[in-house]
Write a protein that holds these residues in place. Structure first.
Motif, mmCIF file in Angstrom:
data_model
loop_
_atom_site.group_PDB
_atom_site.id
_atom_site.type_symbol
_atom_site.label_atom_id
_atom_site.label_comp_id
_atom_site.label_asym_id
_atom_site.label_seq_id
_atom_site.Cartn_x
_atom_site.Cartn_y
_atom_site.Cartn_z
ATOM 1 N N THR A 94 0.799 -1.179 -0.113
ATOM 2 C CA THR A 94 0.038 0.003 0.002
ATOM 3 C C THR A 94 0.778 1.227 0.032
ATOM 4 O OG1 THR A 94 -1.807 -1.289 0.905
ATOM 5 C CG2 THR A 94 -2.041 1.396 1.153
ATOM 6 N N LEU A 95 1.834 1.300 0.839
ATOM 7 C CA LEU A 95 2.649 2.158 0.886
ATOM 8 C C LEU A 95 3.556 2.613 -0.736
ATOM 9 C CD1 LEU A 95 4.732 1.958 4.202
ATOM 10 C CD2 LEU A 95 3.418 3.872 3.543
ATOM 11 N N VAL A 96 3.982 1.488 -1.448
ATOM 12 C CA VAL A 96 4.562 1.685 -2.609
ATOM 13 C C VAL A 96 3.503 2.112 -3.554
ATOM 14 C CG1 VAL A 96 5.475 0.404 -4.671
ATOM 15 C CG2 VAL A 96 6.259 -0.061 -2.274
ATOM 16 N N HIS A 97 2.207 1.711 -3.427
ATOM 17 C CA HIS A 97 1.203 2.120 -4.210
ATOM 18 C C HIS A 97 0.845 3.411 -4.095
ATOM 19 C CE1 HIS A 97 -2.565 0.842 -6.624
ATOM 20 N NE2 HIS A 97 -3.204 2.086 -5.943
ATOM 21 N N GLU A 98 0.791 4.102 -3.089
ATOM 22 C CA GLU A 98 0.269 5.455 -2.877
ATOM 23 C C GLU A 98 1.614 6.630 -3.372
ATOM 24 O OE1 GLU A 98 -2.675 5.932 -2.903
ATOM 25 O OE2 GLU A 98 -3.200 3.858 -2.217
ATOM 26 N N ILE A 99 2.807 5.940 -2.899
ATOM 27 C CA ILE A 99 3.966 6.645 -3.504
ATOM 28 C C ILE A 99 3.975 6.728 -4.659
ATOM 29 C CG2 ILE A 99 6.534 6.614 -3.365
ATOM 30 C CD1 ILE A 99 6.353 5.762 -0.311
ATOM 31 N N ALA A 100 3.648 5.625 -5.463
ATOM 32 C CA ALA A 100 3.695 5.656 -7.024
ATOM 33 C C ALA A 100 2.670 6.831 -7.331
ATOM 34 C CB ALA A 100 3.233 4.374 -7.553
ATOM 35 N N HIS A 101 1.540 6.923 -6.848
ATOM 36 C CA HIS A 101 0.666 7.850 -7.071
ATOM 37 C C HIS A 101 1.206 9.464 -6.873
ATOM 38 C CE1 HIS A 101 -2.624 5.457 -8.224
ATOM 39 N NE2 HIS A 101 -2.815 5.030 -7.022
ATOM 40 N N TYR A 102 1.879 9.468 -6.143
ATOM 41 C CA TYR A 102 2.812 10.902 -5.789
ATOM 42 C C TYR A 102 3.595 11.051 -6.993
ATOM 43 C CZ TYR A 102 6.368 14.150 -4.205
ATOM 44 O OH TYR A 102 7.125 14.947 -4.171
ATOM 45 N N PHE A 103 4.232 10.002 -7.672
ATOM 46 C CA PHE A 103 5.089 10.245 -8.674
ATOM 47 C C PHE A 103 4.404 10.150 -9.936
ATOM 48 C CE2 PHE A 103 8.442 8.883 -5.318
ATOM 49 C CZ PHE A 103 9.094 9.831 -5.700
ATOM 50 N N GLY A 104 2.754 10.206 -9.996
ATOM 51 C CA GLY A 104 2.367 10.429 -11.097
ATOM 52 C C GLY A 104 1.901 8.895 -11.913
ATOM 53 N N ILE A 105 1.991 7.774 -11.130
ATOM 54 C CA ILE A 105 1.727 6.484 -11.688
ATOM 55 C C ILE A 105 0.509 6.262 -11.531
ATOM 56 C CG2 ILE A 105 2.506 4.109 -11.935
ATOM 57 C CD1 ILE A 105 5.152 5.163 -11.085
ATOM 58 N N ASP A 106 -0.332 5.925 -12.601
ATOM 59 C CA ASP A 106 -1.922 5.665 -12.423
ATOM 60 C C ASP A 106 -2.016 4.185 -11.966
ATOM 61 O OD1 ASP A 106 -1.789 4.541 -14.696
ATOM 62 O OD2 ASP A 106 -2.937 6.008 -15.652
ATOM 63 N N ASP A 107 -3.446 3.651 -11.656
ATOM 64 C CA ASP A 107 -3.824 2.384 -11.091
ATOM 65 C C ASP A 107 -3.437 1.299 -12.380
ATOM 66 O OD1 ASP A 107 -4.305 2.676 -8.705
ATOM 67 O OD2 ASP A 107 -6.425 3.321 -9.151
ATOM 68 N N ASP A 108 -3.718 1.933 -13.635
ATOM 69 C CA ASP A 108 -3.417 0.986 -14.680
ATOM 70 C C ASP A 108 -1.840 0.435 -15.008
ATOM 71 O OD1 ASP A 108 -6.105 0.911 -15.317
ATOM 72 O OD2 ASP A 108 -5.878 2.313 -17.062
ATOM 73 N N GLU A 109 -1.103 1.421 -14.844
ATOM 74 C CA GLU A 109 0.117 1.230 -14.795
ATOM 75 C C GLU A 109 0.896 0.293 -13.510
ATOM 76 O OE1 GLU A 109 4.352 1.173 -16.280
ATOM 77 O OE2 GLU A 109 2.198 1.265 -17.206
ATOM 78 N N LEU A 110 0.358 0.562 -12.446
ATOM 79 C CA LEU A 110 0.728 -0.269 -11.278
ATOM 80 C C LEU A 110 0.234 -1.570 -11.269
ATOM 81 C CD1 LEU A 110 -0.233 2.689 -8.450
ATOM 82 C CD2 LEU A 110 1.894 1.360 -8.827
ATOM 83 N N HIS A 111 -0.865 -1.641 -11.793
ATOM 84 C CA HIS A 111 -1.447 -3.118 -12.051
ATOM 85 C C HIS A 111 -0.656 -3.802 -13.030
ATOM 86 C CE1 HIS A 111 -5.187 -3.340 -9.771
ATOM 87 N NE2 HIS A 111 -5.390 -1.947 -9.992
ATOM 88 N N ARG A 112 -0.221 -3.204 -14.128
ATOM 89 C CA ARG A 112 0.781 -3.821 -15.198
ATOM 90 C C ARG A 112 2.006 -4.102 -14.613
ATOM 91 N NH1 ARG A 112 4.649 -3.121 -18.253
ATOM 92 N NH2 ARG A 112 5.267 -0.902 -17.877
ATOM 93 N N LEU A 113 2.271 -3.286 -13.417
ATOM 94 C CA LEU A 113 3.654 -3.515 -12.865
ATOM 95 C C LEU A 113 3.841 -4.604 -11.645
ATOM 96 C CD1 LEU A 113 5.122 0.180 -12.924
ATOM 97 C CD2 LEU A 113 5.906 -1.813 -14.237
#
Length: 116
Positions: A94-113
């Motif tokens: 969850t921390l990684v996921h939300e930090i990624a949003h701070y850097f502009g990575i959206d949910d679609d890209e997070l799922h892909r990764l």
């Protein structure tokens, strides 16, 4: 049966997982606070939330801005996990996921990764 971890112990667990993140992930964070709350105000079961304007959409950002917030929700996380090991893992994700949003990575890209 959900885990029983009080707010103080949960916050300590979050700090432990935040400290365990790689330096290159957290070094770029500026004007961000990490917050633990019991549950989202809207009653949803989300585990965490980034509240702010991500780096890719910021125009002017400077002195006097309120900090962005990364919120982890204790009760949904406890309900989602079976034991403390799983809670540690899910707080980390969850921390990684939300930090990624701070850097502009959206949910679609997070799922892909694999972080969605």
């Amino acid at each position: 049966m959900p885990l029983d971890v009080d707010a103080e112990a949960f916050e300590a667990l979050v700090v432990e997982e935040l400290d365990a993140l790689p330096d290159e992930m957290v070094d770029g964070l500026e004007n961000v606070v990490f917050v633990c709350e019991d549950a989202p105000e809207d009653g949803s079961d989300i585990l965490g939330e980034y509240q702010g304007v991500d780096l890719t959409r910021r125009d002017r950002y400077g002195f006097g801005e309120l900090p962005d917030r990364i919120v982890l929700f204790r009760l949904p996380l406890l309900a989602y996990c079976r034991d403390l090991d799983e809670l540690h893992d899910e707080v980390h994700v969850t921390l990684v996921h939300e930090i990624a949003h701070y850097f502009g990575i959206d949910d679609d890209e997070l799922h892909r990764l694999g972080w969605g």
